[in-house]
Design a protein around this motif. Structure first.
Motif, PDB file in Angstrom:
ATOM      1  N   LEU A  87      43.499  61.707  39.623  1.00 24.33           N
ATOM      2  CA  LEU A  87      42.441  61.723  38.785  1.00 24.33           C
ATOM      3  C   LEU A  87      43.106  60.751  37.672  1.00 24.33           C
ATOM      4  O   LEU A  87      44.282  60.571  37.250  1.00 24.33           O
ATOM      5  CB  LEU A  87      42.264  62.952  38.157  1.00 24.33           C
ATOM      6  CG  LEU A  87      41.537  63.944  38.882  1.00 24.33           C
ATOM      7  CD1 LEU A  87      41.365  65.483  37.987  1.00 24.33           C
ATOM      8  CD2 LEU A  87      40.326  63.982  39.582  1.00 24.33           C
ATOM      9  N   PRO A  92      35.125  56.863  35.504  1.00 27.89           N
ATOM     10  CA  PRO A  92      33.619  57.632  35.423  1.00 27.89           C
ATOM     11  C   PRO A  92      33.494  59.136  35.134  1.00 27.89           C
ATOM     12  O   PRO A  92      32.912  59.544  34.525  1.00 27.89           O
ATOM     13  CB  PRO A  92      32.725  56.539  36.060  1.00 27.89           C
ATOM     14  CG  PRO A  92      33.741  55.721  36.574  1.00 27.89           C
ATOM     15  CD  PRO A  92      35.223  55.933  36.698  1.00 27.89           C
ATOM     16  N   GLN A  93      34.115  59.627  36.320  1.00 28.81           N
ATOM     17  CA  GLN A  93      33.970  60.966  36.399  1.00 28.81           C
ATOM     18  C   GLN A  93      35.136  61.854  37.014  1.00 28.81           C
ATOM     19  O   GLN A  93      36.048  60.604  37.933  1.00 28.81           O
ATOM     20  CB  GLN A  93      32.738  61.285  37.102  1.00 28.81           C
ATOM     21  CG  GLN A  93      32.604  60.739  38.743  1.00 28.81           C
ATOM     22  CD  GLN A  93      31.433  61.027  38.913  1.00 28.81           C
ATOM     23  OE1 GLN A  93      30.281  61.543  38.341  1.00 28.81           O
ATOM     24  NE2 GLN A  93      30.931  60.900  40.383  1.00 28.81           N
ATOM     25  N   TRP A  94      35.249  62.799  37.158  1.00 29.12           N
ATOM     26  CA  TRP A  94      36.422  63.539  37.782  1.00 29.12           C
ATOM     27  C   TRP A  94      35.772  64.430  39.071  1.00 29.12           C
ATOM     28  O   TRP A  94      34.816  64.995  38.692  1.00 29.12           O
ATOM     29  CB  TRP A  94      37.278  64.461  37.148  1.00 29.12           C
ATOM     30  CG  TRP A  94      38.050  63.702  35.942  1.00 29.12           C
ATOM     31  CD1 TRP A  94      38.493  62.438  35.932  1.00 29.12           C
ATOM     32  CD2 TRP A  94      38.861  64.251  34.721  1.00 29.12           C
ATOM     33  NE1 TRP A  94      39.153  61.954  34.838  1.00 29.12           N
ATOM     34  CE2 TRP A  94      39.500  63.125  34.142  1.00 29.12           C
ATOM     35  CE3 TRP A  94      38.702  65.548  34.058  1.00 29.12           C
ATOM     36  CZ2 TRP A  94      40.042  63.289  32.864  1.00 29.12           C
ATOM     37  CZ3 TRP A  94      39.398  65.797  32.834  1.00 29.12           C
ATOM     38  CH2 TRP A  94      39.927  64.373  32.321  1.00 29.12           C
ATOM     39  N   ASP A  95      36.406  64.570  39.908  1.00 28.86           N
ATOM     40  CA  ASP A  95      35.953  65.140  41.294  1.00 28.86           C
ATOM     41  C   ASP A  95      36.619  66.551  41.084  1.00 28.86           C
ATOM     42  O   ASP A  95      37.534  66.643  41.929  1.00 28.86           O
ATOM     43  CB  ASP A  95      36.044  64.498  42.602  1.00 28.86           C
ATOM     44  CG  ASP A  95      35.734  65.341  43.840  1.00 28.86           C
ATOM     45  OD1 ASP A  95      34.759  66.361  43.680  1.00 28.86           O
ATOM     46  OD2 ASP A  95      36.279  65.128  44.822  1.00 28.86           O
ATOM     47  N   LYS A  98      34.436  73.165  37.895  1.00 28.13           N
ATOM     48  CA  LYS A  98      34.473  73.374  36.405  1.00 28.13           C
ATOM     49  C   LYS A  98      35.648  74.360  36.222  1.00 28.13           C
ATOM     50  O   LYS A  98      35.714  75.196  36.705  1.00 28.13           O
ATOM     51  CB  LYS A  98      33.257  74.184  36.216  1.00 28.13           C
ATOM     52  CG  LYS A  98      32.849  74.159  34.762  1.00 28.13           C
ATOM     53  CD  LYS A  98      31.597  74.648  34.426  1.00 28.13           C
ATOM     54  CE  LYS A  98      30.982  74.447  33.031  1.00 28.13           C
ATOM     55  NZ  LYS A  98      30.940  73.110  32.436  1.00 28.13           N
ATOM     56  N   GLY A 118      38.750  58.972  27.197  1.00 27.30           N
ATOM     57  CA  GLY A 118      38.260  59.379  28.542  1.00 27.30           C
ATOM     58  C   GLY A 118      38.355  60.989  28.760  1.00 27.30           C
ATOM     59  O   GLY A 118      37.522  61.876  29.251  1.00 27.30           O
ATOM     60  N   GLU A 121      36.258  62.830  26.536  1.00 30.03           N
ATOM     61  CA  GLU A 121      35.062  62.982  26.979  1.00 30.03           C
ATOM     62  C   GLU A 121      34.532  63.770  28.254  1.00 30.03           C
ATOM     63  O   GLU A 121      33.589  64.506  28.359  1.00 30.03           O
ATOM     64  CB  GLU A 121      34.294  61.545  27.274  1.00 30.03           C
ATOM     65  CG  GLU A 121      34.197  60.615  26.190  1.00 30.03           C
ATOM     66  CD  GLU A 121      33.918  59.288  26.508  1.00 30.03           C
ATOM     67  OE1 GLU A 121      33.590  58.241  25.417  1.00 30.03           O
ATOM     68  OE2 GLU A 121      34.047  58.628  27.850  1.00 30.03           O
ATOM     69  N   LYS A 122      35.581  63.715  29.107  1.00 30.28           N
ATOM     70  CA  LYS A 122      35.481  64.600  30.374  1.00 30.28           C
ATOM     71  C   LYS A 122      35.776  66.160  29.884  1.00 30.28           C
ATOM     72  O   LYS A 122      35.079  67.019  30.693  1.00 30.28           O
ATOM     73  CB  LYS A 122      36.100  63.967  31.642  1.00 30.28           C
ATOM     74  CG  LYS A 122      35.914  62.687  32.083  1.00 30.28           C
ATOM     75  CD  LYS A 122      36.861  62.181  33.233  1.00 30.28           C
ATOM     76  CE  LYS A 122      36.619  60.558  32.977  1.00 30.28           C
ATOM     77  NZ  LYS A 122      36.557  59.750  31.938  1.00 30.28           N
ATOM     78  N   THR A 125      32.546  67.491  28.664  1.00 25.64           N
ATOM     79  CA  THR A 125      31.597  67.967  29.646  1.00 25.64           C
ATOM     80  C   THR A 125      31.811  68.999  30.871  1.00 25.64           C
ATOM     81  O   THR A 125      30.911  69.653  30.919  1.00 25.64           O
ATOM     82  CB  THR A 125      31.421  66.648  30.461  1.00 25.64           C
ATOM     83  OG1 THR A 125      31.058  65.434  29.811  1.00 25.64           O
ATOM     84  CG2 THR A 125      30.263  66.694  31.694  1.00 25.64           C
ATOM     85  N   LEU A 126      33.056  68.929  30.953  1.00 22.16           N
ATOM     86  CA  LEU A 126      33.447  70.111  31.877  1.00 22.16           C
ATOM     87  C   LEU A 126      33.571  71.666  31.395  1.00 22.16           C
ATOM     88  O   LEU A 126      33.314  72.496  31.871  1.00 22.16           O
ATOM     89  CB  LEU A 126      35.089  69.799  32.707  1.00 22.16           C
ATOM     90  CG  LEU A 126      34.713  68.755  33.530  1.00 22.16           C
ATOM     91  CD1 LEU A 126      36.207  68.217  34.025  1.00 22.16           C
ATOM     92  CD2 LEU A 126      34.266  69.116  34.829  1.00 22.16           C
ATOM     93  N   ASN A 179      33.463  64.911  20.682  1.00 21.89           N
ATOM     94  CA  ASN A 179      33.157  65.538  21.939  1.00 21.89           C
ATOM     95  C   ASN A 179      33.137  66.925  21.952  1.00 21.89           C
ATOM     96  O   ASN A 179      33.196  67.886  23.104  1.00 21.89           O
ATOM     97  CB  ASN A 179      34.187  65.060  23.100  1.00 21.89           C
ATOM     98  CG  ASN A 179      34.266  63.394  23.276  1.00 21.89           C
ATOM     99  OD1 ASN A 179      33.517  63.241  23.893  1.00 21.89           O
ATOM    100  ND2 ASN A 179      35.103  62.884  22.492  1.00 21.89           N
TER     101      ASN A 179
END
Length: 201
Positions: A87, A92-95, A98, A118, A121-122, A125-126, A179
Motif C-alpha cells: 500500500l 488513490p485508494q487502498w484495497d 475496514k 493521503g 484522507e484514507k 474514509t476507512l 479529515n
C-alpha cells in the motif's frame, strides 16, 4: 541477505514496549488493525503476539519490506498476522478491509507531505466514529525546544530528500481536523519521539 530473509531495524527493540503501553489503552478488544508503512515487519509480529485477540494487517509500499514482513511472520508463527499488502499512502485508494484502528510508525518524516495528506484522507474514509488512529515518530512543537538529536536527524533527512523532514504537531492536528479527527492524546516517548492518538469524530 536474500529477499526471503527478514530485515532488522534496531529501533524496533528500543521502542516497541513503549508503543505497546500506549496501544493497550486505545486498541479495541477485537477486530482488524491496519498498520501502514510496516517496514521490516518486526512491530507487526510483536503486536500480534502481544494482542492475540486482534488481527493485524501489515502493509508497505516497498516490495522488499513486504517480503521481510512475510519472513518475520513465518519465522514467528504469527497466526493473527495477515499477509502484507503493498500500500502507498499517496495511492488513490487502498484495497483493504475496514479496520477497527490504524497504526503508522515512523513514516511521516521519511516521506513527502503528500503522503501524510493521503494517509489522513484514507484513514478518515476507512475508520468509523470513535476508532483510533495512532502515529509515532519525532515531531516538532512550537512550545517545546527541539532536541539536538532531532535537529541533526532533520538535517540528515533533508540531505537525503528535501521533501522529507520532521513535521509540526500543529500541522498534523490541522490535517487531522480536515479529515474528521480530533487528537485524544500526546505521549512523550523514548529517544525524543512522540505518540499521537487521533480519534474519528
Amino acid at each position: 541477505m536474500t529477499d526471503s530473509e527478514p530485515r532488522h531495524a534496531p529501533a524496533t527493540l528500543r521502542n516497541r514496549d513503549a508503543i505497546v503501553a500506549v496501544l493497550r489503552d486505545i486498541l479495541p478488544g477485537q477486530g482488524s488493525i491496519l498498520e501502514i508503512a510496516s517496514g521490516t515487519g518486526e512491530h507487526a509480529v510483536y503486536f500480534g503476539r502481544t494482542f492475540p485477540n486482534l488481527t493485524f494487517q501489515p502493509s508497505d509500499p516497498d516490495p522488499a519490506c513486504c517480503q521481510s514482513i512475510a519472513a518475520w511472520t513465518q519465522r514467528e508463527g504469527g497466526h493473527n498476522i495477515l499477509p502484507p499488502k503493498q500500500l502507498d499512502a499517496q495511492a488513490p485508494q487502498w484495497d483493504v478491509s475496514k479496520p477497527a484502528a490504524i497504526l503508522c510508525i515512523n513514516m511521516v518524516h521519511i516521506s513527502p507531505w503528500e503522503s501524510s495528506i493521503g494517509l489522513f484522507e484514507k484513514a478518515g474514509t476507512l475508520l468509523d466514529p470513535g476508532a483510533p488512529f495512532y502515529l509515532y515518530g519525532p515531531y516538532l512543537r512550537e512550545d517545546v525546544e527541539t532536541a539536538e538529536g532531532n535537529l541533526a536527524f532533520e538535517r540528515s533527512l533533508k540531505s537525503r530528500n528535501l521533501r522529507w523532514g520532521l513535521r509540526d504537531v500543529a500541522d498534523m492536528d490541522a490535517l487531522a481536523e480536515r479529515n474528521g479527527f480530533v487528537r485524544e492524546s500526546l505521549t512523550e516517548m523514548p529517544a525524543n519521539n512522540i505518540s499521537l492518538v487521533y480519534q474519528k469524530s
